[in-house]
Design an enzyme around this catalytic site. Structure first.
Site, PDB file in Angstrom:
ATOM      1  CG  LEU A 196       8.166   6.136  23.287  1.00  0.00           C
ATOM      2  CD1 LEU A 196       9.428   5.302  23.373  1.00  0.00           C
ATOM      3  CD2 LEU A 196       8.395   7.495  23.956  1.00  0.00           C
ATOM      4  CG  HIS A 197       3.251   3.491  19.733  1.00  0.00           C
ATOM      5  ND1 HIS A 197       2.715   4.640  19.198  1.00  0.00           N
ATOM      6  CD2 HIS A 197       3.689   2.765  18.661  1.00  0.00           C
ATOM      7  CE1 HIS A 197       2.812   4.607  17.880  1.00  0.00           C
ATOM      8  NE2 HIS A 197       3.414   3.497  17.531  1.00  0.00           N
TER       9      HIS A 197
ATOM     10  CB  CYS B  58       3.175  -3.201  16.684  1.00  0.00           C
ATOM     11  SG  CYS B  58       4.880  -2.613  16.635  1.00  0.00           S
TER      12      CYS B  58
ATOM     13  CD  GLU C  26      -2.538  -1.291   2.651  1.00  0.00           C
ATOM     14  OE1 GLU C  26      -2.947  -0.305   3.278  1.00  0.00           O
ATOM     15  OE2 GLU C  26      -2.635  -2.458   3.073  1.00  0.00           O
TER      16      GLU C  26
ATOM     17  CB  CYS D   4       2.436   7.220   3.696  1.00  0.00           C
ATOM     18  SG  CYS D   4       2.758   6.013   4.996  1.00  0.00           S
TER      19      CYS D   4
ATOM     20  CB  CYS E 272       5.606  -5.785   9.425  1.00  0.00           C
ATOM     21  SG  CYS E 272       6.687  -4.995  10.635  1.00  0.00           S
TER      22      CYS E 272
ATOM     23  CB  CYS F 102       0.502  -2.610  13.716  1.00  0.00           C
ATOM     24  SG  CYS F 102       0.969  -2.208  12.026  1.00  0.00           S
TER      25      CYS F 102
ATOM     26  CB  CYS G  21      -0.042   1.151   6.011  1.00  0.00           C
ATOM     27  SG  CYS G  21       0.064   2.182   4.572  1.00  0.00           S
TER      28      CYS G  21
ATOM     29  N   GLY H  26       5.771  -2.341   6.974  1.00  0.00           N
ATOM     30  CA  GLY H  26       7.154  -2.799   7.110  1.00  0.00           C
ATOM     31  C   GLY H  26       8.003  -1.938   8.030  1.00  0.00           C
TER      32      GLY H  26
ATOM     33  CG  ASN I 261      -6.251   5.030  12.106  1.00  0.00           C
ATOM     34  OD1 ASN I 261      -7.328   5.552  11.842  1.00  0.00           O
ATOM     35  ND2 ASN I 261      -5.099   5.577  11.802  1.00  0.00           N
TER      36      ASN I 261
HETATM   37  N1  SAH Z   1       7.720  -0.064  11.265  1.00  0.00           N
HETATM   38  C1  SAH Z   1       7.813   1.357  11.374  1.00  0.00           C
HETATM   39  C2  SAH Z   1       7.014   2.123  10.329  1.00  0.00           C
HETATM   40  C3  SAH Z   1       5.634   1.654   9.936  1.00  0.00           C
HETATM   41  S1  SAH Z   1       4.228   2.007  10.909  1.00  0.00           S
HETATM   42  C4  SAH Z   1       7.436   1.803  12.756  1.00  0.00           C
HETATM   43  O1  SAH Z   1       7.072   0.970  13.562  1.00  0.00           O
HETATM   44  O2  SAH Z   1       7.567   2.971  13.045  1.00  0.00           O
HETATM   45  C5  SAH Z   1       3.967   3.733  10.897  1.00  0.00           C
HETATM   46  C6  SAH Z   1       3.375   4.217  12.225  1.00  0.00           C
HETATM   47  O3  SAH Z   1       1.996   3.822  12.370  1.00  0.00           O
HETATM   48  C7  SAH Z   1       4.095   3.646  13.431  1.00  0.00           C
HETATM   49  O4  SAH Z   1       4.275   4.666  14.375  1.00  0.00           O
HETATM   50  C8  SAH Z   1       3.105   2.622  13.933  1.00  0.00           C
HETATM   51  O5  SAH Z   1       3.333   2.292  15.271  1.00  0.00           O
HETATM   52  C9  SAH Z   1       1.796   3.315  13.674  1.00  0.00           C
HETATM   53  N2  SAH Z   1       0.611   2.470  13.703  1.00  0.00           N
HETATM   54  C10 SAH Z   1       0.475   1.172  13.373  1.00  0.00           C
HETATM   55  N3  SAH Z   1      -0.787   0.759  13.553  1.00  0.00           N
HETATM   56  C11 SAH Z   1      -1.473   1.818  14.009  1.00  0.00           C
HETATM   57  C12 SAH Z   1      -2.833   2.035  14.384  1.00  0.00           C
HETATM   58  N4  SAH Z   1      -3.730   1.045  14.341  1.00  0.00           N
HETATM   59  N5  SAH Z   1      -3.193   3.269  14.797  1.00  0.00           N
HETATM   60  C13 SAH Z   1      -2.279   4.271  14.856  1.00  0.00           C
HETATM   61  N6  SAH Z   1      -0.997   4.144  14.517  1.00  0.00           N
HETATM   62  C14 SAH Z   1      -0.584   2.930  14.100  1.00  0.00           C
END
Ligand code: SAH
Length: 336
Positions: free
Chosen positions: A207-208, A108, A84, A97, A104, A111, A325, A151, A282
């Protein structure tokens, strides 16, 4: 290939150097086959067709947001896999983007991209194609790139570096490093390699959560590494490059949005001079997590601001086109 690489190939083929430049220019214009390189002699086009492979990704699906014009592409790659790309329009220009892997392996918990694991990494030209063909198909000139699609860029380091070199080429798309952000879940072993390249890009760290308990629960990449080590790596990166790091923080209801998290996050951000970018989570169909309430977000932001942390909230774009994504690729897989 870079121009010097094509020149080397052409020297080996006994072709003049200026032909290499012509080919490079054709590639930059998104030519779909060697036949289309109309200023090359027929015999040379033939020779190229026999010796090299040229592939342009196909649009498997294209969704345009009714709300804000965000475009979401699903591209078919040469081997039938799909990734995507999202094109977002801001006042200051268009941002793309891009994905850097098919799937991946980081796992996480919130995700969508990681649900089926990693299929394979993209090569540099496939990532470049996402930018080039998004621009050609949408007619929107791309001025900014975020490596925030499917990824983990630092898990595909060499090809991502090659992509950056190609997209930055003045004779190619000529997109400046200051207009590029690379996002990582925190593969700290690669931070020094990235700093070595001395690129002027923005490093975003997903970071989250500011504490190991929450972060390891959400992000397996934290296990065995830990937030303290991540902060050390961020600090070192900042000191070596002079480039401020940005922390991404997806706000998840009842998980990472308490006062405790806000206070510790403020401390972490200040310790490395990082900017904090809050993202309302999201919701992903397969995941149990929900976005934080507006009230919790407000209280969270206030704590950060009171601590003088530089904080912004990411505007939500493309809410009606599965623009976070991993979701679209998942849907297509389910329908197959
Ligand atoms: N692998 C890399 C880049 C891809 S994800 C990374 O982890 O940074 C891009 C961003 O979207 C990351 O910050 C990821 O944590 C976040 N992300 C993934 N799923 C998400 C969701 N459901 N809601 C909000 N952010 C999300």
């Amino acid at each position: 290939m870079t121009l010097p690489e094509i020149e080397a190939e052409f020297a080996a083929l006994g072709e003049p150097k200026y032909r290499a430049k012509q080919v490079f220019e054709w590639l930059g214009r998104g030519v779909r086959d060697f036949e289309g390189m109309s200023n090359l002699p027929k015999a040379l086009r033939e020779k190229l067709r026999e010796n090299y492979r040229l592939y342009a990704p196909k649009v498997l699906s294209k969704q345009v947001s009714q709300i804000d014009g965000t475009i979401k592409y699903l591209w078919e790659l040469y081997d039938g896999n799909a990734v995507e790309t999202v094109v977002m329009s801001y006042q200051h220009g268009n941002t793309v983007c891009v994905s850097c892997q098919v799937g991946c392996r980081q796992g996480c918990a919130f995700c969508a991209s990681t649900i089926g694991g990693l299929v394979r990494s993209l090569n540099a030209s496939e990532i470049l194609d996402e930018v080039l063909f998004s621009q050609l198909d949408s007619g929107k000139k791309i001025s900014n790139i975020v490596l925030m699609g499917i990824g983990e860029p630092l898990d595909n380091f060499d090809q991502v570096m090659r992509f950056l070199e190609l997209v930055n080429d003045p004779m190619g798309m000529n997109i400046g490093m200051r207009h590029i952000s690379l996002s990582t879940c925190g593969i700290i072993e690669r931070f020094d390699d990235l700093a070595d390249r001395d690129l002027q890009l923005t490093l975003s760290v997903s970071l989250h959560a500011p504490d190991d308990e929450t972060r390891s629960r959400l992000m397996p990449a934290n296990r065995g590494r830990g937030v303290d080590k991540l902060m050390e790596a961020c600090k070192r990166y900042y000191e070596r490059t002079g480039r401020r790091i940005s922390f991404e923080y997806a706000m998840i209801d009842g998980v990472n949005d308490t006062e405790y998290h806000a206070r510790l996050l403020a401390k972490r951000a200040k310790s490395v001079g990082a900017h904090v970018n809050l993202i309302p989570l999201n919701h992903v169909e397969e995941r149990e997590f929900r976005p934080s309430t507006a009230g919790h977000m407000k209280a969270f932001i206030k704590i950060l601001e009171d601590e003088n942390v530089n904080v912004t909230v990411r505007r939500r774009l493309g809410g009606d086109v599965d623009a976070s994504c991993g979701q679209l690729r998942r849907k297509m897989q389910k329908n197959l």
